[in-house]
Write an enzyme that holds these catalytic residues in place. Structure first.
Site, PDB file in Angstrom:
ATOM      1  N   ARG A   1       0.840  -1.201   0.000  1.00 36.28           N
ATOM      2  CA  ARG A   1       0.000   0.000   0.000  1.00 36.28           C
ATOM      3  C   ARG A   1       0.873   1.248   0.000  1.00 36.28           C
ATOM      4  O   ARG A   1       2.083   1.179   0.202  1.00 36.28           O
ATOM      5  CB  ARG A   1      -0.980  -0.007   1.175  1.00 36.28           C
ATOM      6  N   GLY A   2       0.204   2.407  -0.251  1.00 40.79           N
ATOM      7  CA  GLY A   2       0.943   3.652  -0.425  1.00 40.79           C
ATOM      8  C   GLY A   2       1.217   3.779  -1.915  1.00 40.79           C
ATOM      9  O   GLY A   2       1.689   2.819  -2.550  1.00 40.79           O
ATOM     10  N   ALA A   3       0.903   4.958  -2.463  1.00 41.36           N
ATOM     11  CA  ALA A   3       0.899   5.106  -3.925  1.00 41.36           C
ATOM     12  C   ALA A   3       2.246   4.787  -4.588  1.00 41.36           C
ATOM     13  O   ALA A   3       2.285   4.163  -5.656  1.00 41.36           O
ATOM     14  CB  ALA A   3       0.456   6.526  -4.273  1.00 41.36           C
ATOM     15  N   GLY A   4       3.341   5.181  -3.962  1.00 36.58           N
ATOM     16  CA  GLY A   4       4.657   4.933  -4.560  1.00 36.58           C
ATOM     17  C   GLY A   4       4.998   3.448  -4.552  1.00 36.58           C
ATOM     18  O   GLY A   4       5.449   2.892  -5.548  1.00 36.58           O
TER      19      GLY A   4
ATOM     20  N   ARG B   1      -6.628  -1.076  -7.644  1.00 37.36           N
ATOM     21  CA  ARG B   1      -7.084   0.064  -6.832  1.00 37.36           C
ATOM     22  C   ARG B   1      -7.242   1.253  -7.771  1.00 37.36           C
ATOM     23  O   ARG B   1      -6.327   1.572  -8.524  1.00 37.36           O
ATOM     24  CB  ARG B   1      -6.084   0.378  -5.696  1.00 37.36           C
TER      25      ARG B   1
ATOM     26  N   CYS C   1      -1.917   9.449   7.681  1.00 44.59           N
ATOM     27  CA  CYS C   1      -1.701   8.212   6.944  1.00 44.59           C
ATOM     28  C   CYS C   1      -0.224   7.820   6.983  1.00 44.59           C
ATOM     29  O   CYS C   1       0.504   8.233   7.908  1.00 44.59           O
ATOM     30  CB  CYS C   1      -2.218   8.299   5.514  1.00 44.59           C
TER      31      CYS C   1
ATOM     32  N   ASP D   1      -2.101  10.535  -3.395  1.00 45.49           N
ATOM     33  CA  ASP D   1      -2.371   9.417  -4.309  1.00 45.49           C
ATOM     34  C   ASP D   1      -2.566   9.923  -5.718  1.00 45.49           C
ATOM     35  O   ASP D   1      -2.322   9.195  -6.688  1.00 45.49           O
ATOM     36  CB  ASP D   1      -3.609   8.646  -3.851  1.00 45.49           C
TER      37      ASP D   1
ATOM     38  N   ASN E   1      -5.849  12.320  -1.356  1.00 45.22           N
ATOM     39  CA  ASN E   1      -5.032  11.561  -0.393  1.00 45.22           C
ATOM     40  C   ASN E   1      -5.972  10.864   0.587  1.00 45.22           C
ATOM     41  O   ASN E   1      -7.209  10.993   0.479  1.00 45.22           O
ATOM     42  CB  ASN E   1      -4.050  12.501   0.321  1.00 45.22           C
ATOM     43  N   LYS E   2      -5.409  10.147   1.521  1.00 41.97           N
ATOM     44  CA  LYS E   2      -6.180   9.353   2.482  1.00 41.97           C
ATOM     45  C   LYS E   2      -7.359  10.133   3.048  1.00 41.97           C
ATOM     46  O   LYS E   2      -7.238  11.322   3.370  1.00 41.97           O
ATOM     47  CB  LYS E   2      -5.232   8.910   3.608  1.00 41.97           C
TER      48      LYS E   2
HETATM   49  C1  RUB Z   1      -1.978   5.737   1.380  1.00 42.73           C
HETATM   50  C2  RUB Z   1      -2.013   7.234   1.316  1.00 42.73           C
HETATM   51  C3  RUB Z   1      -0.680   7.914   1.204  1.00 42.73           C
HETATM   52  C4  RUB Z   1      -0.359   8.129  -0.286  1.00 42.73           C
HETATM   53  C5  RUB Z   1       1.062   8.598  -0.505  1.00 42.73           C
HETATM   54  O1  RUB Z   1      -3.263   5.160   1.268  1.00 42.73           O
HETATM   55  O2  RUB Z   1      -3.038   7.860   1.258  1.00 42.73           O
HETATM   56  O3  RUB Z   1      -0.716   9.158   1.832  1.00 42.73           O
HETATM   57  O4  RUB Z   1      -0.525   6.908  -0.985  1.00 42.73           O
HETATM   58  O5  RUB Z   1       1.956   7.613  -0.051  1.00 42.73           O
HETATM   59  P1  RUB Z   1      -3.419   3.572   1.374  1.00 42.73           P
HETATM   60  P2  RUB Z   1       3.441   7.491  -0.645  1.00 42.73           P
HETATM   61  O6  RUB Z   1      -2.858   3.170   2.687  1.00 42.73           O
HETATM   62  O7  RUB Z   1      -4.895   3.346   1.255  1.00 42.73           O
HETATM   63  O8  RUB Z   1      -2.668   2.973   0.200  1.00 42.73           O
HETATM   64  O9  RUB Z   1       4.104   8.800  -0.416  1.00 42.73           O
HETATM   65  O10 RUB Z   1       4.041   6.368   0.152  1.00 42.73           O
HETATM   66  O11 RUB Z   1       3.314   7.159  -2.101  1.00 42.73           O
END
Ligand code: RUB
Length: 309
Positions: free
Chosen positions: A16-19, A59, A125, A194, A204-205
């Protein structure tokens, strides 16, 4: 990891997390390409397209996912042998992962410049880009303190406070609804994204929009840390970013919900923060005000309005 396993892990949020989602998808595509048996380049391309669709369907909100997959699939444009096509996919995938990892480091360096010694920060988040900025400021010896939210319903705040604690950063863990109560103690909100629309709105979240609203009211700055591949090119065509609505059981156990037939549980995973509540977007190419989102889409993602039909 095989393609179906990566897709399932993204869907269930084990990845999880967009990156991280973007890098995992690209790695799964590369792995799929490496093992794909195809009679000719066209069949290879068709099978790769099916794999790409499976990954992008996992997703809907994090635009880093289709952007990353598209960037790998573009490597397949014209080839006269399966081996050449395979090599091109592998090379492009490795390039994307490398770019993505460097982008997070660069964002951390640029973002840390906007964090001052003595600052109290708030994050929501679990964003590696946002945390990168905070950790880098701490590494530079700035004395900082962080408020981190719990992040209902999936509790990503727990991952965040572990990271902050392990770095030795003084952290306050609060429920999501306590943000307005504490916002006057906060100097700067730092979150990830995201997706970012052409008008500078940040997806974002869920809860980010409320936080940004409270920060705006308190005249507290909000910075968003996001790689350029989080910008959503199709928003220049007027398309809206789809907000994922997840299983109600994440919010209320199914057995309880079954006893309450008139209650419908809603569980959107993300929300949209209007550009006017965002002061700065830190990308690996530099920090921009949200109003300049189009320049990122044009210069780094290659979508020009004059070429759209
Ligand atoms: C994660 C979320 C993060 C962004 C950015 O949501 O909202 O703030 O994805 O993250 P989830 P990053 O937990 O539902 O995936 O900077 O790691 O890409």
């Amino acid at each position: 990891m095989v393609l179906s396993e990566t897709a399932a892990n993204i869907k269930s949020m084990e990845i999880r997390g967009a990156g991280r989602i973007a890098r995992a998808a690209v790695e799964a595509l590369a792995d799929y390409a490496a093992n794909l048996d195809a009679a000719d380049p066209d069949t290879f391309k068709q099978e790769m397209a099916k794999a790409a669709d499976i990954l992008t369907a996992t997703r809907p909100t994090a635009v880093s996912l289709p952007n990353a997959v598209r960037s790998v699939m573009r490597a397949l444009d014209s080839f006269d042998s399966v081996e050449a096509a395979r090599d091109a996919v592998l090379a492009r995938a490795a390039e994307f992962v490398d770019h993505s990892e460097h982008a997070v480091e660069r964002i951390a360096e640029i973002g840390a410049r906007h964090i001052s010694d003595g600052d109290v920060l708030l994050t929501h988040c679990n964003s590696e880009a946002a945390l990168g900025c905070i950790l880098e400021a701490h590494r530079q010896g700035k004395e900082i303190e962080v408020y981190a939210t719990e992040v209902r319903p999936r509790g990503q705040g727990l991952v965040t406070i572990r990271t902050l604690n392990n770095a030795g950063i003084r952290t306050n863990y609060i429920v999501d609804s306590a943000v307005r109560y504490f916002i006057n103690d906060v100097d700067l909100v730092v979150v990830g994204a995201d997706a970012i629309a052409v008008n500078g709105a940040v997806v974002n979240k869920i809860g980010t929009a409320q936080i940004a609203h409270a920060a705006h009211e308190a005249r507290t700055n909000v910075i968003v840390a996001a790689e350029t591949y989080k910008f959503a090119p199709r928003t220049i065509l007027g398309e809206l970013i789809e907000i994922e609505e997840r299983d109600p059981a994440e919010v209320l156990p199914r057995a309880v919900a079954e006893e309450l037939p008139f209650v419908r549980v809603r569980n959107p995973a993300f929300d949209v923060t209007p550009a006017e509540y965002v002061d700065l977007i830190v990308t690996e190419q530099g920090a921009i005000p949200p109003g300049l989102a189009y320049t990122v889409i044009r210069d780094y993602l290659g979508w020009k309005i004059e070429e759209l039909r």
